[in-house]
Enzyme design. Sequence first.
Site, PDB file in Angstrom:
ATOM      1  N   GLY A  65       0.822  -1.209   0.000  1.00  0.00           N
ATOM      2  CA  GLY A  65       0.000   0.000   0.000  1.00  0.00           C
ATOM      3  C   GLY A  65       0.853   1.255   0.000  1.00  0.00           C
TER       4      GLY A  65
ATOM      5  N   GLY B  45      -0.229   4.489   0.122  1.00  0.00           N
ATOM      6  CA  GLY B  45      -0.966   5.678   0.556  1.00  0.00           C
ATOM      7  C   GLY B  45      -0.040   6.564   1.379  1.00  0.00           C
ATOM      8  N   PHE B  46      -0.616   7.382   2.250  1.00  0.00           N
ATOM      9  CA  PHE B  46       0.202   8.305   3.045  1.00  0.00           C
ATOM     10  C   PHE B  46       1.221   7.559   3.898  1.00  0.00           C
ATOM     11  CE2 PHE B  46      -3.498  11.048   2.258  1.00  0.00           C
ATOM     12  CZ  PHE B  46      -2.849  12.179   1.797  1.00  0.00           C
ATOM     13  N   GLY B  47       0.793   6.452   4.525  1.00  0.00           N
ATOM     14  CA  GLY B  47       1.679   5.716   5.431  1.00  0.00           C
ATOM     15  C   GLY B  47       2.782   4.997   4.677  1.00  0.00           C
TER      16      GLY B  47
ATOM     17  N   VAL C 113      -2.002  -7.746  -3.195  1.00  0.00           N
ATOM     18  CA  VAL C 113      -1.559  -8.784  -2.268  1.00  0.00           C
ATOM     19  C   VAL C 113      -2.793  -9.559  -1.819  1.00  0.00           C
ATOM     20  CG1 VAL C 113      -0.471  -9.257  -0.053  1.00  0.00           C
ATOM     21  CG2 VAL C 113       0.494  -7.544  -1.579  1.00  0.00           C
TER      22      VAL C 113
ATOM     23  N   GLU D 187     -17.705  18.702   2.975  1.00  0.00           N
ATOM     24  CA  GLU D 187     -16.992  19.356   1.871  1.00  0.00           C
ATOM     25  C   GLU D 187     -17.707  19.118   0.545  1.00  0.00           C
ATOM     26  OE1 GLU D 187     -12.541  19.822   3.643  1.00  0.00           O
ATOM     27  OE2 GLU D 187     -12.839  18.082   2.383  1.00  0.00           O
TER      28      GLU D 187
ATOM     29  N   ASP E 253      -4.350   3.839   8.538  1.00  0.00           N
ATOM     30  CA  ASP E 253      -5.758   3.524   8.791  1.00  0.00           C
ATOM     31  C   ASP E 253      -6.003   2.070   9.172  1.00  0.00           C
ATOM     32  OD1 ASP E 253      -6.451   6.090   8.178  1.00  0.00           O
ATOM     33  OD2 ASP E 253      -7.647   5.613   6.405  1.00  0.00           O
TER      34      ASP E 253
ATOM     35  N   ALA F 155      -4.711  11.455   7.587  1.00  0.00           N
ATOM     36  CA  ALA F 155      -3.383  11.316   6.983  1.00  0.00           C
ATOM     37  C   ALA F 155      -2.223  11.382   7.989  1.00  0.00           C
ATOM     38  CB  ALA F 155      -3.210  12.401   5.909  1.00  0.00           C
ATOM     39  N   GLN F 156      -2.308  12.296   8.965  1.00  0.00           N
ATOM     40  CA  GLN F 156      -1.151  12.527   9.835  1.00  0.00           C
ATOM     41  C   GLN F 156      -0.686  11.296  10.630  1.00  0.00           C
ATOM     42  OE1 GLN F 156       1.310  14.616  10.363  1.00  0.00           O
ATOM     43  NE2 GLN F 156       0.664  15.717   8.545  1.00  0.00           N
TER      44      GLN F 156
END
Length: 443
Positions: free
Chosen positions: A19, A21-23, A87, A178, A308, A325-326
């Site tokens: 993955g 993503g952000f991480g 995976v 949003e 996440d 995200a953080q």
Amino acid sequence: MEGLTKIADLGKPRVVIVGGGFGGLALAKSLADAPVQVVLIDKLNYHAFQPLLYQVATAGLNADSIVSPFRKILTEQENFYFRMAEVLSIDATAQVVETSIGLLRFDYLVLATGTTSNYFGDKLMEKTSISLKSVSDAIELRNTLLSNFEQALQIGDVEQLNSLLDFVIVGGGPTGVEMAGALSELRAHVFPRDYRELDLKQMDIHLIQSGPVLLKGMSAEASAHALKYLEELGVRVWLDNRVTSYDGYTVTLKSGERLITRTLIWAAGVTGAPIAGLDPAALLKSNRYQVNEFNQVKGYNHVFAIGDIAQMATPTYPEGHPQVAQPAIQQGELLGDNLKRVLSQQPMQPFHYEDKGTMATIGRHRAVGDIQLFGKQYHITGWLGWLAWSFVHVLALVSFRNRLSVFLAWGWNYLTQDKGMRYIIGKAKAPIKEKEVDVKAIV
Ligand SMILES: Cc1cc2nc3c(=O)[nH]c(=O)nc-3n(C[C@H](O)[C@H](O)[C@H](O)COP(=O)(O)OP(=O)(O)OC[C@H]3O[C@@H](n4cnc5c(N)ncnc54)[C@H](O)[C@@H]3O)c2cc1C
């Protein structure tokens, strides 16, 4: 399991990250100077900046402004290898993952697979609604939104017209709020010019929230301002209510009301995207892996989870860190450092989350933010909040090209009150239930 993936064996410890993503991306970058081979596997060949998906869905940004190919982001990193694959399962004892392109050996495995939309078992809802988790979702939503308006020009029957022009958003978190704000901007500034033959007063935007406040998890001040802003923009907000069913045409609410729409946007929650093969005891009810303070999955030394998909219970966050995200970025960065420590026989450092705050924007000049600065929380709203939100999001994008592209698009949108990406490319969501269409007899 059969067939090894064709990938160079560098004779160095191999860190397989599932993955990007952000991480996963933060981890891959932080291992740039480590004596390891980094293999990133993702079913997509790009990193997507999910916080701006709603802008792609509402024609404010092109999809390529918020995505960047992994091979481009990490092209300079010599120990970086990428495979586009899914995976499928993990054999932790043999230290092998099964992927859609073959088997891959690992020394350290890091799961950073994020989440998928949670429909709480409602299969019909899953089929009939549109979620906003991926770039394809965002494009499908934009196609549907615009196709509805093109079709509406040919419809005489009032109910059918409403089914095309009305939008129901489920979930009053940042995505729902949003999205509602962006739709109301289209209604106020863009669609009246594009669709002069339609009466835009017929376009209703409903936001349904199961709890008593919007933006749960943010301050009471932020929630109250978000509600006020949405009401100013003419969004009908339903608090303490819930969608009990939707068949692709009629939405039934817990309170008994019925709404007619062909477009229900599902932003009501997410669930972890785990992979088969690990001990089921490591997977919590939330579908997240239980991890310790070093992000090691319960029962495993060489298998980690970040972002996440990981649930690390701490006194401040007994149910795990917020799925934003953080925490993913900070866990990815620390895990990179920790793997380097392990390789040089040093003890790992525990994870401590530094909460920098949360923001949401609601159309032009309106935003809310709870910002942490020097150990104190500050609330910002209105114009200042909107400027801060725009600044933070441009800076957070992954490449200079993305930043420039978003900056220019926003500048143009701001000056012209236009949203220029109103293309229907690819498919719109097919209506589930075809109703008799009363096409205007004389055109
Ligand atoms: C619409 C939307 C708006 C959001 N807005 C905000 C916001 O304003 N601020 C904020 O902080 N957060 C926001 N978030 C949340 C934030 O995007 C997530 O918390 C963050 O992306 C989590 O990062 P991650 O690395 O854990 O997973 P992700 O970023 O979700 O990445 C997971 C990656 O794993 C890959 N993957 C999954 N399963 C497999 C598999 N089996 N094989 C191969 N690859 C796989 C996926 O393709 C994906 O690339 C938003 C999310 C969404 C959907």
